[in-house]
Every structure is written in C-alpha cells, then in structure tokens.
Design a protein around this motif. Structure first.
Motif, PDB file in Angstrom:
ATOM      1  N   ALA A   2       0.834  -1.176   0.211  1.00 50.81           N
ATOM      2  CA  ALA A   2       0.056   0.081  -0.204  1.00 50.81           C
ATOM      3  C   ALA A   2       0.858   1.310   0.196  1.00 50.81           C
ATOM      4  N   PRO A   3       0.691   2.178  -0.877  1.00 49.30           N
ATOM      5  CA  PRO A   3       1.331   3.481  -0.978  1.00 49.30           C
ATOM      6  C   PRO A   3       0.856   4.365   0.203  1.00 49.30           C
ATOM      7  N   VAL A   4       2.096   4.880   0.995  1.00 50.86           N
ATOM      8  CA  VAL A   4       1.679   6.033   2.114  1.00 50.86           C
ATOM      9  C   VAL A   4       2.318   7.088   1.713  1.00 50.86           C
ATOM     10  N   PHE A   5       1.535   8.165   1.630  1.00 52.65           N
ATOM     11  CA  PHE A   5       1.999   9.504   0.929  1.00 52.65           C
ATOM     12  C   PHE A   5       2.699  10.339   2.224  1.00 52.65           C
ATOM     13  N   ASP A   6       3.976  10.972   1.495  1.00 49.44           N
ATOM     14  CA  ASP A   6       4.894  11.694   2.326  1.00 49.44           C
ATOM     15  C   ASP A   6       4.657  13.016   2.007  1.00 49.44           C
ATOM     16  N   SER A   7       5.639  13.987   2.219  1.00 49.18           N
ATOM     17  CA  SER A   7       5.558  15.362   2.330  1.00 49.18           C
ATOM     18  C   SER A   7       5.600  15.990   0.847  1.00 49.18           C
ATOM     19  N   GLY A   8       6.451  15.147  -0.172  1.00 49.85           N
ATOM     20  CA  GLY A   8       6.709  15.287  -1.514  1.00 49.85           C
ATOM     21  C   GLY A   8       5.527  15.009  -2.308  1.00 49.85           C
ATOM     22  N   LEU A   9       4.302  14.770  -1.843  1.00 47.49           N
ATOM     23  CA  LEU A   9       3.288  14.206  -2.663  1.00 47.49           C
ATOM     24  C   LEU A   9       2.998  15.588  -3.603  1.00 47.49           C
ATOM     25  N   ILE A  10       2.555  16.706  -3.047  1.00 53.06           N
ATOM     26  CA  ILE A  10       2.266  17.746  -3.609  1.00 53.06           C
ATOM     27  C   ILE A  10       3.203  17.926  -4.727  1.00 53.06           C
ATOM     28  N   ALA A  11       4.366  18.448  -4.480  1.00 44.55           N
ATOM     29  CA  ALA A  11       5.239  18.815  -5.650  1.00 44.55           C
ATOM     30  C   ALA A  11       5.371  17.579  -6.997  1.00 44.55           C
ATOM     31  N   PHE A  12       5.254  16.423  -6.493  1.00 45.78           N
ATOM     32  CA  PHE A  12       5.224  15.219  -7.292  1.00 45.78           C
ATOM     33  C   PHE A  12       3.780  15.453  -8.178  1.00 45.78           C
ATOM     34  N   LEU A  13       2.903  15.683  -7.546  1.00 47.66           N
ATOM     35  CA  LEU A  13       1.571  15.587  -8.447  1.00 47.66           C
ATOM     36  C   LEU A  13       1.651  16.814  -9.385  1.00 47.66           C
ATOM     37  N   ALA A  14       1.990  17.966  -8.663  1.00 46.65           N
ATOM     38  CA  ALA A  14       2.142  19.279  -9.684  1.00 46.65           C
ATOM     39  C   ALA A  14       3.052  19.020 -10.922  1.00 46.65           C
ATOM     40  N   ALA A  15       3.934  18.557 -10.665  1.00 46.92           N
ATOM     41  CA  ALA A  15       4.935  18.158 -11.738  1.00 46.92           C
ATOM     42  C   ALA A  15       4.195  17.030 -12.700  1.00 46.92           C
ATOM     43  N   PHE A  16       3.545  16.066 -12.310  1.00 43.09           N
ATOM     44  CA  PHE A  16       3.112  15.213 -13.059  1.00 43.09           C
ATOM     45  C   PHE A  16       1.832  15.931 -13.934  1.00 43.09           C
ATOM     46  N   VAL A  17       1.220  16.666 -13.233  1.00 46.23           N
ATOM     47  CA  VAL A  17      -0.186  17.464 -14.203  1.00 46.23           C
ATOM     48  C   VAL A  17       0.729  18.407 -15.127  1.00 46.23           C
ATOM     49  N   LEU A  18       1.730  19.222 -14.613  1.00 44.18           N
ATOM     50  CA  LEU A  18       2.532  20.017 -15.499  1.00 44.18           C
ATOM     51  C   LEU A  18       2.923  19.039 -16.962  1.00 44.18           C
ATOM     52  N   ALA A  19       3.344  18.092 -16.595  1.00 43.15           N
ATOM     53  CA  ALA A  19       4.115  17.234 -17.642  1.00 43.15           C
ATOM     54  C   ALA A  19       2.830  16.819 -18.630  1.00 43.15           C
ATOM     55  N   ILE A  20       1.810  16.251 -17.960  1.00 40.51           N
ATOM     56  CA  ILE A  20       0.664  15.929 -18.964  1.00 40.51           C
ATOM     57  C   ILE A  20       0.087  17.322 -19.757  1.00 40.51           C
ATOM     58  N   ALA A  21       0.069  18.442 -19.040  1.00 36.63           N
ATOM     59  CA  ALA A  21      -0.650  19.684 -19.830  1.00 36.63           C
ATOM     60  C   ALA A  21       0.474  20.042 -20.775  1.00 36.63           C
ATOM     61  N   GLY A  22       1.761  19.963 -20.635  1.00 37.27           N
ATOM     62  CA  GLY A  22       2.611  20.194 -21.668  1.00 37.27           C
ATOM     63  C   GLY A  22       2.705  19.513 -22.927  1.00 37.27           C
ATOM     64  N   GLY A  23       2.456  17.887 -22.326  1.00 42.03           N
ATOM     65  CA  GLY A  23       2.550  17.041 -23.558  1.00 42.03           C
ATOM     66  C   GLY A  23       1.391  17.219 -24.429  1.00 42.03           C
ATOM     67  N   ILE A  24       0.150  17.686 -23.877  1.00 39.82           N
ATOM     68  CA  ILE A  24      -0.703  17.658 -24.676  1.00 39.82           C
ATOM     69  C   ILE A  24      -0.974  18.904 -25.604  1.00 39.82           C
ATOM     70  N   ALA A  25      -0.482  19.985 -24.856  1.00 38.56           N
ATOM     71  CA  ALA A  25      -0.125  21.258 -25.813  1.00 38.56           C
ATOM     72  C   ALA A  25       0.941  21.039 -26.900  1.00 38.56           C
ATOM     73  N   LEU A  26       1.798  20.187 -26.677  1.00 39.79           N
ATOM     74  CA  LEU A  26       2.905  19.802 -27.786  1.00 39.79           C
ATOM     75  C   LEU A  26       2.319  18.940 -28.717  1.00 39.79           C
ATOM     76  N   ILE A  27       1.301  18.035 -28.343  1.00 39.45           N
ATOM     77  CA  ILE A  27       0.699  17.178 -29.334  1.00 39.45           C
ATOM     78  C   ILE A  27      -0.249  18.014 -30.290  1.00 39.45           C
TER      79      ILE A  27
END
Length: 399
Positions: free
Chosen positions: A181-206
């Motif tokens: 089971a994943p137990v979330f730590d303090s770096g979760l918000i930055a990780f999710l922000a980077a993931f969302v930013l990567a998806i948004a940038g990738g869609i714009a690139l497509i």
C-alpha cells in the motif's frame, strides 16, 4: 409544377376541413389521448402505492436516509461504520459500483481491441486462438463467469498461513490479493504538480505538432516527447523534493495479514468476469470495424512504404472508429449495468448494499428502488453523452 398550380395546392391545404379528415386534428387527438392515458396510469399506480403504504403503516419519504444503518460493509472507499447513516451506506455502494465499472471498462476496452486485431492476424494460430476466446467467452452466461472465478478459482485458494507469493510483497490467498500500500509523504504535492504539468505540456505539444504537420507536412515525435515528459519531470521532482510516498508491506498477524492493500476475492472475481466477458463482444465489434475499411486503404498505405503496424494505427483504426464507437457504447453501458450481478457473489455494490440490505431493513421499497434506478439511468446517460461527444469529434466532416 407551374406557379399557378403551387398556389392552388397551397389554397387547398389552407382550406382543408377542421374535422376528423384533417391530419393535424387527428394527430393532436391521438397525442392528447396518449398523454391522458399516461397521466391516468401514473396517477393510478401512485394512488395504489400510497393506499398500500398507509394500510401497512409504512411512512413514505426520504427521511430514512438519516437513520443509523447498523450493519457493516466489507469494502469501503470512504470512512464508514455501523453507526453511519443509510445515506452513507448508499455512497459506499455507489463508489464500489463505480470503481468496478471504471476498471472493467478500461480493461475490457483494451483487451477487446487486442482480441479484435489478433482475430485478423496473418498468423493462423494466433487468429484461431483469438476466435476461440471470443466464441467461448461470449457464449457462456455472465453469471457463470462470475461463479467460475469466485467459487472455482479464488475460494479454493489456500488460507493466510499458506498464502501464495507470486512476486515479492504480493500475497494471494482465499481472503484476497494483498499488495503493498502506498503511504504518502511530504513530497506528494510537488510530485503531483510536476505530473500534471508534464501532462498539460505534453497535450499542448501534441496539438502544436498536429498543426505543424498540417501547415508544413513535417512530422514531430510528439507522443515520444510526451512520454518522456511524463517520466522525466516527475522523476526529477522525486529526486529534488524527496519521495512522494513509500510502500507499506503486509505483515503476518495472529490470524491474518495486516497492513498493505487488500483486493477482496469478490472484487477480483467481478472485475475478471466483467472484463473477459465484455472484451469478447468488443473484440468482434473491433474486427467488424477494421473489415469495414476498404482494402484500397491498406494497399495505398503499403505503396507509401508504411509498415503494417503503422498502417493499422494511423490509417485503418482512425477510419474504423467511426463504426466501432456506437456499438462500443452499448457494450460499455452493458458492463456498467451488468455489475449489478455482484450481489450473486456478495460483492457490496449499490444493488447489494442499498437495494438489498437497506431495503430489507427499512421497508422503503419505492424510495430505495427509485433512487437505485435513477443512479443507473444517470450513469448510462452520462456515458452515452461522453461517447456521443467523442463520436461527433471523429465523424467525417462534410465540406
């Protein structure tokens, strides 16, 4: 037809009698009669139901939803206890239904597309195996699929003391599939922000790559860059901000394993049954859609030097989707509604929890069934709306 003749026809229609021989009058009378019949029928059933409720001293209304449920549920995605209300039990059952439907739709669609393509393979053995899968799966009732996976495969598994260990950290026994089971730590918000930013940038690139190709004819590996962004950017954030989560492994207790994430046998059997059964029908839909594309399209792609896989992905499938989507929508709706068979293997979905236990305890049959029917109707309409929107986007546009 001359102009004079047209004026005569117009005057003839204008001078049509207002009696029964007038089509508009007959149409109005028929529609009014049907409307009156519907109103009378609804009023009759409502009055009969109200009379029976009063005779049995059963109160009507939705106030019972605030009462204490008093029963437990073996799988809950939100906090729930026996002291929770019937409304809370309703949401638990609804979420359990939604998670099965979403997972089943994703897996059944992916597997169905794979089976449909394999049925048209040039390899004789692969094509025959795919055909055998379709014929076996779709000709056995879905309820028997669920019984097979639950009673014949999962229930006979060994107990917790003799759990199977197919991979490190993964355990399988007759009480379910236990995963880390994943137990979330303090770096979760930055990780999710980077993931969302990567998806948004990738869609714009497509979108940019498609516009560039239309304007200049030059290709750009947008999907490869998109995949690299989704992997690299979150990975860099992981290294800089720290791990967003760590894994909690199950530990052996006195009677069972504790910790980790457990998938109930009922859940696994339901997802497997719905996925494998529906994928057989989707496979045939995909095969028919691919065969509907003219042979000349494949020959034209081959003359341009395109490989078989590239031809299928860029030429055949996009054209076949216009015929695949409408029947695929029906199969997705069927999967969502067929999940109500979960009651047969004791999985706590909406029907088992709300239309089963809650109805039996409260006796509010009309309200409970009405809410349950409204939920499935809403899910079906939303699914149809989304699929129709997608179908309109890929439809051929006339100039």
């Amino acid at each position: 037809m001359s102009m004079g003749q047209g004026h005569k026809d117009h005057r003839a229609r204008s001078a049509a009698p207002l009696g029964w021989n007038n089509p508009r009058v007959r149409s109005f009378v028929y529609q009014a009669a049907v409307l009156i019949a519907v109103i009378v029928t609804v009023w009759f059933f409502a009055a009969t139901a109200q009379e029976n409720l009063e005779r049995l001293n059963i109160s009507s209304g939705f106030g019972f939803l605030d009462n204490t449920a008093g029963f437990g549920i073996i799988q809950t995605l939100i906090p729930y206890s026996e002291q929770s209300s019937y409304a809370r039990a309703f949401f638990v059952g609804l979420l359990n239904t939604l998670i099965v439907a979403v997972i089943g739709i994703v897996f059944a669609t992916l597997l169905g597309f794979l089976i449909g393509v394999l049925r048209l393979s040039n390899n004789w053995l692969i094509a025959k195996l795919a055909a055998a899968y379709v014929e076996v799966m779709r000709n056995i009732p879905l309820l028997l699929h669920l019984f097979f996976w639950y009673f014949a495969v999962l229930r006979p598994l060994p107990g917790p003391d003799e759990s199977l260990n197919p991979l490190p950290g993964i355990l399988l026994n007759n009480r379910g599939l236990i995963l880390p089971a994943p137990v979330f730590d303090s770096g979760l918000i930055a990780f999710l922000a980077a993931f969302v930013l990567a998806i948004a940038g990738g869609i714009a690139l497509i979108f940019w790559a498609r516009k560039r190709q239309r304007d200049t004819g030059q290709l750009f590996p947008a999907w490869r860059v998109f995949a690299a962004l989704v992997v690299i950017l979150p990975a860099l954030t992981w290294l800089v901000a720290g791990a967003p989560f760590h894994l909690e492994f199950a530990e052996k207790g006195a009677f069972d394993y504790t910790g980790g994430m457990r998938l109930l046998p009922e859940f696994v059997a339901l997802v497997l049954g719905l996925t494998l059964y529906t994928a057989a029908f989707i496979g045939e839909i995909v095969r028919a859609g691919i065969l509907s594309v003219g042979k000349g399209q494949r020959e034209a792609a081959a003359s341009l030097g395109l490989k078989e896989g590239t031809t299928l992905r860029l030429v055949i499938i996009p054209q076949a989707l216009r015929l695949i989507i409408p029947p695929l929508t029906s199969q997705i709706l069927n999967l969502t509604k067929n999940s109500s068979l979960a009651v047969a293997i004791a999985y706590p979905d909406l029907v088992a929890v709300f239309a089963g236990t809650v109805l039996n305890q409260t006796g509010q049959a009309i309200e409970v069934i009405a809410i349950t029917m409204a939920v499935y109707l809403t899910l079906s309409l939303l699914t149809s709306l989304a699929m129709n929107w997608y179908n309109a986007r890929i439809a051929l546009k006339e100039r």
